[in-house]
Design an enzyme around this catalytic site. Structure first.
Site, PDB file in Angstrom:
ATOM      1  N   HIS A  58      -1.124   0.026   6.580  1.00 14.82           N
ATOM      2  CA  HIS A  58      -1.603   1.125   5.725  1.00 14.82           C
ATOM      3  C   HIS A  58      -3.105   0.964   5.459  1.00 14.82           C
ATOM      4  CE1 HIS A  58      -0.444   4.162   2.423  1.00 14.82           C
ATOM      5  NE2 HIS A  58      -1.752   4.233   2.641  1.00 14.82           N
ATOM      6  N   HIS A  60      -7.112   3.007   5.712  1.00 16.76           N
ATOM      7  CA  HIS A  60      -7.917   4.219   5.911  1.00 16.76           C
ATOM      8  C   HIS A  60      -9.218   3.814   6.591  1.00 16.76           C
ATOM      9  CE1 HIS A  60      -5.236   6.651   3.390  1.00 16.76           C
ATOM     10  NE2 HIS A  60      -5.088   5.538   2.682  1.00 16.76           N
ATOM     11  N   ARG A  62     -11.389   6.086   7.937  1.00 13.68           N
ATOM     12  CA  ARG A  62     -12.391   7.109   7.593  1.00 13.68           C
ATOM     13  C   ARG A  62     -13.052   7.815   8.772  1.00 13.68           C
ATOM     14  NH1 ARG A  62     -10.083   7.572   2.909  1.00 13.68           N
ATOM     15  NH2 ARG A  62     -10.761   6.149   1.270  1.00 13.68           N
ATOM     16  N   HIS A 230       2.963   2.161  -0.650  1.00 13.11           N
ATOM     17  CA  HIS A 230       2.354   1.611  -1.880  1.00 13.11           C
ATOM     18  C   HIS A 230       3.200   1.728  -3.155  1.00 13.11           C
ATOM     19  CE1 HIS A 230       1.214   5.830  -2.074  1.00 13.11           C
ATOM     20  NE2 HIS A 230       0.249   5.702  -1.184  1.00 13.11           N
ATOM     21  N   ASN A 276      -4.723   5.199  -6.631  1.00 19.00           N
ATOM     22  CA  ASN A 276      -3.535   6.026  -6.735  1.00 19.00           C
ATOM     23  C   ASN A 276      -2.484   5.524  -5.763  1.00 19.00           C
ATOM     24  OD1 ASN A 276      -1.832   8.118  -7.401  1.00 19.00           O
ATOM     25  ND2 ASN A 276      -2.715   9.519  -5.915  1.00 19.00           N
ATOM     26  N   ASP A 303      -3.641  -0.627   1.820  1.00 18.01           N
ATOM     27  CA  ASP A 303      -4.092   0.720   1.443  1.00 18.01           C
ATOM     28  C   ASP A 303      -5.624   0.736   1.364  1.00 18.01           C
ATOM     29  OD1 ASP A 303      -4.130   3.371   0.818  1.00 18.01           O
ATOM     30  OD2 ASP A 303      -3.174   3.184  -1.139  1.00 18.01           O
ATOM     31  N   HIS A 307     -14.795   3.569  -0.154  1.00 20.54           N
ATOM     32  CA  HIS A 307     -15.591   4.627  -0.774  1.00 20.54           C
ATOM     33  C   HIS A 307     -16.991   4.082  -1.021  1.00 20.54           C
ATOM     34  CE1 HIS A 307     -12.382   7.508  -1.390  1.00 20.54           C
ATOM     35  NE2 HIS A 307     -11.635   6.604  -1.987  1.00 20.54           N
TER      36      HIS A 307
END
Lengths: 428, 313
Positions: A58, A60, A62, A230, A276, A303, A307
């Protein structure tokens, strides 16, 4: 060209555990045993743990779309520095990975990066908008290993039911991001006394567990492979535990932050602890630990959600959700072994064996298999410094933490892609 | 005692001694506003920026008057005139203001914690004039000043706060302030408006207004916003007024003879409070406004008036 990994404690859950040597040639494992003849070079692994390459299912990455936060290359570099040889890339890129061309693009970029393997997870619905099913057949041919609208729950229960059935036809698992959006409303952290004191709208546990229970019910109906992403609440853990007892084909994951931190981490309006689902209470953390210990929770994932300061250096309620984790995941997870929550073998199951099983992929240290291997030094002490991260982003709540244990060597297809063994790799 | 805090962010971070000092200073400041020439030179040459990201008439005017009575130069920036409409971040806007050598930034923002974020990054003092649903310390201080003025003390008083506690920064700051000064705080409102875990702040909660106002020395009514209907927090204004509104009859039946009626404003007449109660003999609603200027003069003076120990920050 032969490489010998000599003298490490080789752990491949359900297969191997003992002091052994592994001989690698042309990217493949050709022999496993004791006192093997040295190859062209030797990796001295005595005192270390040698495991199948760790998998984070899991992540990201981007790219495409948000390359200022992370690229496939920087994400893969972060992965191998954290001991991960493979990551699943979630589809909430821009454009969304909802067709074969995007899936192929991600795989091509990952191949060029030449570090970790990247297994794309494609969208359940076109644009992750929850309206139309994607072309699962094409996505699978292109290389997608699972389906998820991660970041968005599938609100429409009929669509979720059909997605499960349709995915079953292609033997693809559905990874569900469980969130009841009306209950979340404008929530910014866990609901409870701390949110009340801080004047932040809270997100109740039920916002997660309601959807976990719905998806379990749909899984029971369809008998499709369902994986819950998650998991953060005690109620979700309990629902999954009971479903597994009934024989429902559901699996689940949690992340190091959910078993390491609680909502207290956001007390100073720290946006690097905003995520989240949100960090929860002490009793939820305890429940997650129990779920890991008794096997209710199959996998540990990060997860990893990069950012930049544009999304994080702002007012708390306006800050984006998510933290990065690839470079801290293994060390935080090793605390579970240190504290006796898991054995080292169980930890490797949750970080390698089980993710592969859930995804229906081969894994493990076997003769003839590609040499994807992680070497772990349980005793290595280090301090997290986000400025040293290979990830392009810095949004971690663990900056400055003292860690014990880390990956010291990562190998994919027999190539040493990360080496921190400190001069222990050498000629014979 | 010297006041050493750089910022005034919330009541939770102020000590009993600091609160007492602020209230004592405000008591002295009040007299200035009663003079024919309402101005002293205390803060001459100081620059105070009123940085209001959220609409406010009362609080901004109050801080502005307070600054001018102390001879400070005050300037107002609102969300619509700031660069925020051009996409500038809050931190950038604040750094620009600081680069112009502002001494104090008085800040109102719709995000809880926004003043805390700036206070960490700026050398200027930050006074929180209301952040999201988190805190409104100057309001709590003027409430406490008004009660102390009328009751002589805050210790052992029973303070009833009634209405939408969930969305009220005034309630949170009043709870923190009054309980810290030894008062008992009881909350009442429909369960939809009582946030989870509020008891951990040392208050009791009832769901019947009559029980809350029984024996209360102070009744603080909170504004009910019609928009909250959309979040399903209550049914109709009609039912709210009937069940939780403060009427004359209710007051006569349950309240003490010397009760004080307070409201942070703006008042929604006929909803949370009936007009005859708002204008009635127990009401100190306008005294609160008058004391607001004195409290804000005290805050501006204490954070910038030179009594702050320079070595402390």
């Amino acid at each position: 060209m032969q490489v010998l990994i000599r003298g490490g404690r080789v752990i491949d859950p359900g297969n191997l555990d003992g002091i052994m040597d592994i001989l690698i040639e042309n990217g493949k494992i050709i022999e496993i045993g004791s006192k093997l003849e040295a190859g062209d070079s030797v990796i001295h692994a005595a005192g270390k743990i040698v495991t199948p390459g760790l998998i984070d299912m899991h992540v990201h990455l981007r790219e495409p779309g948000h390359e200022y936060k992370e690229t496939i290359e920087t994400g893969c570099q972060a992965a191998i520095h954290g001991g991960l040889t493979a990551v699943c890339a979630m589809p909430n890129t821009d454009p969304v990975n909802d067709n074969g061309q995007i899936t192929e693009y991600i795989i091509k970029k990952a191949r060029e990066a030449n570090a970790a393997r990247v297994w794309p997870v494609a969208a359940i619905s076109r644009g992750t908008e929850g309206k139309v099913l994607c072309e699962y057949g094409e996505l699978k041919e292109a290389g997608a290993v699972a389906l998820s609208d991660d970041g968005h729950p599938v609100v429409n229960s009929q669509l979720m039911r059909r997605a499960m059935e349709y995915a079953k036809g292609f033997d693809l698992p559905i990874i569900s991001h469980c969130e009841e959006l009306d209950l979340v409303a404008n929530g910014a952290m866990n609901e409870g006394a701390l949110a009340t004191q801080m004047g932040l709208p809270g997100i109740p546990n039920a916002a997660e567990s309601i959807m976990v229970m719905r998806d379990i019910a749909l899984c029971e109906l369809t008998r499709a492979r369902l994986h819950i992403a998650h998991v953060s609440t005690a109620e979700s853990v309990q629902a999954i535990r009971e479903a597994k007892k009934r024989g429902v084909p559901v699996t689940a994951e949690t992340a190091p932050h959910y078993f390491t931190l609680t909502e207290d981490a956001v007390a100073e309006y720290d946006t690097n602890a905003k995520m989240n689902p949100p960090l929860r209470s002490h009793s939820d953390r305890e429940a997650v630990l129990e779920g890991l210990a008794d096997g209710t929770l199959d996998a540990i994932v990060t997860d990893h959600a990069p950012h930049s300061s544009l999304e994080k250096d702002v007012e708390f309620d306006r800050a984006a959700n998510g933290i990065i984790g690839l470079e801290t995941s293994l060390s935080l997870s090793l605390t579970l072994v240190e504290k006796g929550v898991l054995t080292i073998t169980q930890l490797i199951e949750k970080m390698a064996t089980n993710p592969a099983r859930i995804l229906g992929l081969e894994n493990g240290l076997k003769v003839g298999r590609p040499a994807d291997i992680t070497i772990i030094d349980l005793a290595r002490l280090w301090v997290v410094n986000a400025d040293d991260f290979r990830s392009r982003s810095r949004n971690t709540p663990f900056n400055g933490w003292n860690m014990k244990g880390k990956a010291v060597l990562t190998m994919t297809d027999g190539n040493i892609v990360f080496d921190d063994l400190v001069c222990q790799v050498g000629e014979v | 005692m010297q006041f050493v805090k750089k910022d005034i962010l919330d009541m939770a971070s102020l000590s009993v001694e600091e609160i007492s000092l602020i209230l004592d200073t405000a008591d002295r400041m009040k007299e200035i506003s009663e003079r024919p020439v309402k101005k002293v030179p205390t803060l001459r040459g100081r620059t105070i920026v009123l940085f209001f990201y959220e609409a406010s008439t009362r609080t901004r005017t109050s801080f502005d008057i307070a600054a001018k009575r102390l001879s400070a130069d005050s300037i107002s920036i609102s969300a619509s005139t700031s660069s925020m409409v051009k996409g500038e971040t809050l931190i950038d806007t604040a750094r620009n203001i600081e680069a112009m050598n502002a001494d104090v930034i008085v800040m109102r923002h719709s995000s809880s914690g926004a003043p805390h974020m700036l206070a960490k990054r700026l050398k200027a003092s930050v006074i929180n004039a209301g952040d999201g649903t988190h805190a409104h310390p100057s309001q709590a201080l003027l409430d406490m000043m008004t009660v102390r003025e009328n009751k002589g003390t805050l210790r052992d008083l029973r303070i009833a706060i009634i209405g939408d506690i969930s969305h009220s920064r005034v309630a949170r700051s009043d709870i923190a302030g009054f309980t810290k000064m030894g008062a008992d705080v009881v909350l009442a409102g429909p369960p939809t408006m009582i946030p989870r875990g509020i008891e951990t702040l040392g208050v009791s909660v009832v769901h019947n207004i009559d029980n809350a106002i029984h024996g209360a020395d102070v009744i603080m009514m909170l504004r009910i916003q019609k928009e909250r209907q959309k979040g399903f927090l209550f049914s109709t204004e009609r039912e709210y007024a009937r069940v939780f509104g403060l009427s004359k009859e209710r007051l006569r039946k349950h309240a003490k003879d010397d009760v004080l009626i307070m409201h942070p404003g703006p008042v929604n007449r006929g909803v949370e409070i009936s007009p005859d109660v708002a204008d009635g003999p127990y009401s100190v609603i306008l005294d609160q406004v008058t004391n607001g200027v004195a409290v804000r003069m005290a805050l501006l003076y204490l954070v910038s008036g030179g009594v702050r120990n320079a070595s402390s920050d």
